[in-house]
Every structure is written in C-alpha cells, then in structure tokens.
Design a protein around this motif. Sequence first.
Motif, PDB file in Angstrom:
ATOM      1  N   VAL A 256      -4.666   6.005  -5.075  1.00 19.16           N
ATOM      2  CA  VAL A 256      -3.665   4.782  -4.805  1.00 19.16           C
ATOM      3  C   VAL A 256      -3.988   2.992  -5.357  1.00 19.16           C
ATOM      4  O   VAL A 256      -5.340   2.891  -6.117  1.00 19.16           O
ATOM      5  CB  VAL A 256      -4.249   4.219  -3.146  1.00 19.16           C
ATOM      6  N   ARG A 257      -2.894   2.592  -5.952  1.00 18.33           N
ATOM      7  CA  ARG A 257      -3.506   1.826  -6.780  1.00 18.33           C
ATOM      8  C   ARG A 257      -2.522   0.498  -6.098  1.00 18.33           C
ATOM      9  O   ARG A 257      -2.112   0.307  -5.438  1.00 18.33           O
ATOM     10  CB  ARG A 257      -2.583   1.562  -7.971  1.00 18.33           C
ATOM     11  N   ASP A 258      -3.196  -0.848  -7.185  1.00 22.30           N
ATOM     12  CA  ASP A 258      -2.351  -2.435  -6.359  1.00 22.30           C
ATOM     13  C   ASP A 258      -2.569  -2.300  -5.050  1.00 22.30           C
ATOM     14  O   ASP A 258      -1.344  -3.177  -4.274  1.00 22.30           O
ATOM     15  CB  ASP A 258      -0.431  -2.093  -6.880  1.00 22.30           C
ATOM     16  N   LEU A 259      -3.675  -1.981  -5.010  1.00 26.96           N
ATOM     17  CA  LEU A 259      -4.427  -2.538  -3.260  1.00 26.96           C
ATOM     18  C   LEU A 259      -4.241  -4.232  -3.353  1.00 26.96           C
ATOM     19  O   LEU A 259      -4.682  -4.872  -3.957  1.00 26.96           O
ATOM     20  CB  LEU A 259      -5.972  -2.317  -3.139  1.00 26.96           C
ATOM     21  N   ALA A 260      -3.645  -4.413  -1.854  1.00 23.80           N
ATOM     22  CA  ALA A 260      -3.395  -6.099  -1.845  1.00 23.80           C
ATOM     23  C   ALA A 260      -2.778  -6.271  -0.724  1.00 23.80           C
ATOM     24  O   ALA A 260      -2.989  -4.934   0.604  1.00 23.80           O
ATOM     25  CB  ALA A 260      -1.614  -6.316  -2.851  1.00 23.80           C
ATOM     26  N   THR A 261      -3.559  -7.266  -0.120  1.00 25.88           N
ATOM     27  CA  THR A 261      -3.088  -8.330   1.338  1.00 25.88           C
ATOM     28  C   THR A 261      -2.320  -9.103   0.617  1.00 25.88           C
ATOM     29  O   THR A 261      -2.156  -9.836  -0.236  1.00 25.88           O
ATOM     30  CB  THR A 261      -4.949  -8.738   1.745  1.00 25.88           C
ATOM     31  N   ILE A 262      -1.220  -8.839   1.654  1.00 24.60           N
ATOM     32  CA  ILE A 262      -0.151  -9.836   2.020  1.00 24.60           C
ATOM     33  C   ILE A 262      -0.268 -10.981   3.113  1.00 24.60           C
ATOM     34  O   ILE A 262      -0.558 -10.744   3.964  1.00 24.60           O
ATOM     35  CB  ILE A 262       1.138  -9.075   2.701  1.00 24.60           C
ATOM     36  N   ALA A 263       0.049 -11.873   2.419  1.00 25.76           N
ATOM     37  CA  ALA A 263      -0.320 -13.531   3.288  1.00 25.76           C
ATOM     38  C   ALA A 263       0.867 -13.606   3.947  1.00 25.76           C
ATOM     39  O   ALA A 263       2.400 -12.869   3.372  1.00 25.76           O
ATOM     40  CB  ALA A 263      -0.112 -14.971   2.764  1.00 25.76           C
ATOM     41  N   PRO A 264       1.358 -13.974   5.222  1.00 31.14           N
ATOM     42  CA  PRO A 264       2.654 -14.699   6.072  1.00 31.14           C
ATOM     43  C   PRO A 264       3.415 -15.258   4.970  1.00 31.14           C
ATOM     44  O   PRO A 264       4.713 -15.224   5.628  1.00 31.14           O
ATOM     45  CB  PRO A 264       1.866 -15.724   6.776  1.00 31.14           C
ATOM     46  N   ASP A 265       3.344 -15.602   3.968  1.00 27.71           N
ATOM     47  CA  ASP A 265       4.790 -16.186   3.054  1.00 27.71           C
ATOM     48  C   ASP A 265       4.717 -15.223   2.059  1.00 27.71           C
ATOM     49  O   ASP A 265       6.161 -15.711   1.370  1.00 27.71           O
ATOM     50  CB  ASP A 265       4.618 -17.304   2.252  1.00 27.71           C
ATOM     51  N   GLY A 266       4.831 -13.878   2.012  1.00 19.15           N
ATOM     52  CA  GLY A 266       4.952 -13.044   2.136  1.00 19.15           C
ATOM     53  C   GLY A 266       4.361 -12.409   0.003  1.00 19.15           C
ATOM     54  O   GLY A 266       4.282 -11.583  -0.226  1.00 19.15           O
ATOM     55  N   SER A 267       3.291 -13.346  -0.068  1.00 17.56           N
ATOM     56  CA  SER A 267       2.361 -14.054  -1.159  1.00 17.56           C
ATOM     57  C   SER A 267       1.567 -12.456  -1.424  1.00 17.56           C
ATOM     58  O   SER A 267       1.148 -12.102  -0.369  1.00 17.56           O
ATOM     59  CB  SER A 267       1.549 -14.676  -1.534  1.00 17.56           C
ATOM     60  N   ARG A 268       1.174 -11.850  -2.480  1.00 22.23           N
ATOM     61  CA  ARG A 268       0.175 -10.351  -2.520  1.00 22.23           C
ATOM     62  C   ARG A 268      -1.340 -11.034  -3.442  1.00 22.23           C
ATOM     63  O   ARG A 268      -0.552 -11.975  -4.321  1.00 22.23           O
ATOM     64  CB  ARG A 268       0.939  -9.552  -3.020  1.00 22.23           C
ATOM     65  N   THR A 269      -2.045 -10.780  -2.431  1.00 28.25           N
ATOM     66  CA  THR A 269      -4.037 -10.740  -3.596  1.00 28.25           C
ATOM     67  C   THR A 269      -4.419  -9.800  -3.681  1.00 28.25           C
ATOM     68  O   THR A 269      -4.124  -9.118  -3.107  1.00 28.25           O
ATOM     69  CB  THR A 269      -4.100 -12.058  -2.861  1.00 28.25           C
ATOM     70  N   PRO A 270      -4.219  -9.389  -5.035  1.00 34.42           N
ATOM     71  CA  PRO A 270      -5.368  -8.155  -5.023  1.00 34.42           C
ATOM     72  C   PRO A 270      -6.560  -8.115  -4.267  1.00 34.42           C
ATOM     73  O   PRO A 270      -7.116  -8.972  -4.434  1.00 34.42           O
ATOM     74  CB  PRO A 270      -5.622  -8.475  -6.566  1.00 34.42           C
TER      75      PRO A 270
END
Length: 306
Positions: A256-270
């Motif tokens: 699995v790659r590009d693991l991230a968390t998604i904020a309510p505004d849709g922005s993606r943080t590694p």
Amino acid sequence: MALLAIGAPAATQRSTEQARMIAGEPVTAPQRLTLTDLPAPTGERISLFDGASLTGWEPWLGYADPSITYQDRPGATPIGVSRDTSGDFAVRSVDGAPAIWVKGETWGSLVHRADLRDYHLRLEFKWGARTWAPREKLPRNNGLLYHTHGRPGEVFGTWRPSTEFEIMTGSTGMIVAVGGKVRGHTDVTYDPSLAAPHLRFRAGGREIDIVNGSPTWNVEAATDAERPVGEWNILDLYVVGDHAVHVVNGVPVAEVRDLATIAPDGSRTPLTHGRIQLQSEGAETWFRSITVEPITTLPRIVVEPN
C-alpha cells in the motif's frame, strides 16, 4: 477488522457491479510473489515486548456488547479504561515461553506508546482455542494496526484511526483503512470468489483508492500464506514514509502506498508515522517476539513466472 455481514442481496449485487467496474475483469492465473532487495537495518533492533510485562502498552476496550460496534448510533458508552483489563490482555506462558495473551471476548486493542516511522516490524502470532460472539462461527479475527493516530476509541468507539495489516484466517495480510479519514493506494484485480468488495491485491493490477465506507474499503491479500490454526506465524511489516509492504511467513501478500489522512475540506496529508495496535476482535490470540528496526528503503515485490 472485518464487518459482521455483507448486507442485503441487492446491496451485494451493487457492490459486485461496482467492484467489477473498478477492478476490471478477473485475472484467472494467481500470482507467485517473492521478496527481494531486503533492506539492511540502519540502527539497533528494539523489542516492543519485554517478555515479562505489558510495559509500554496501553489497553482500550470498546463496548460490552461487541455486536453493536459498527452501528452509527450504538446507544452505549465504550468501556475504555474504566475497568481492570488484566482479564483481557496479559502476559502468560505458552509453548514454554512468555507471550502477550489477548482474550478476544471484548473488542479493543493494546496500543504501544512508541511513535514509529521508517521501520521493519516483525512479530509472531498464533490463534488460541476460544472464539466469541458475535464472531464465534466466523473466521478468527484480529489485526496489526499501524500508523495509529487520533483519539482512543475514535473509530467505532473501539480503535484509533490507522492502516491495518489484517490478521484473519484466510485473509492475513489484507489491507484495511481503519476509520473514514485514512486513505491509501494499492493495485488490485477483481476476484468473484471473495465477499464484497471482491478486490484482491495484484502486483501491476489496476490502481484503486482505499476508502472506508466505500466499495474499496479493503483489499484481500494476494494469497493465503497463513499456517494452520495452532501454529506460529511470522508477520513482517516494512514501512517507509507513506508506503508499506505486508509479508506473511516470508510471502509478500500486499503493498500500500500514498497513505494519508483526509481533512474535512478534502485536503490530503501524508501519513508517515504513528503507533501500532494489536487488536482484540473475537478470537483468542497470542503474540510474541515483537521487534522493530529502522530502515530507509523497502523490499521489492517480484512476480515469478507461473
């Protein structure tokens, strides 16, 4: 982590159609995968289990009735740490040596305090004799959760957000996004023999975004490399940054790659670091020889000719 039921026939049919659209037609020939370019450790190997106590581990328990775990409004309060958990998690002797014992009756987890990044984690596990409602007739279930973050009980009152290296009979190594904020990419094929979402890891397959609560909420391991119930298994988890490789008894079964968390505004943080959790989810389980060592590169998965 595995849901208790697939759902109504109509919903299952929709999920099947969606999975076929996402992954394409099934590939009939299974892959033979091997691991090469094993990374050399760049530092000392550290044990996360001292062989005598649960020092460094924090328990958390979900609901007294696990059958309500996946309900949106369970109408109950998690147990958390409001009771003595020594009857749920303990160090006991098995096969002549100490191991971490997870009873499995009440769902929850042991969370290690270390914030880990760029590591090779190895542990051994085997199933105990007992299984519990509401999963007593279902495949034995547990999990190694990594890149753990967030609040205790944030996910279903029972776990913290994380990526899961599934430990389940027939599916050990499966990728699961634990919590609606976690994302990741992997490569799949459509496998109609699986329960919904019918997706199996395939090196070089079609890329998907793993999203909890969607038709791509989990991806089955490439193959079942687990040993028979009652025997010890070796799990290797290689993590560098937002990329991880799952290995079961020496066989690579998922990446699995590009693991991230998604904020309510849709922005993606590694998502590049976090704690690990050992789950309790309906099956007695033993863990031992839990070690981590730092690495800077990942092993490579190679597809062998059939």
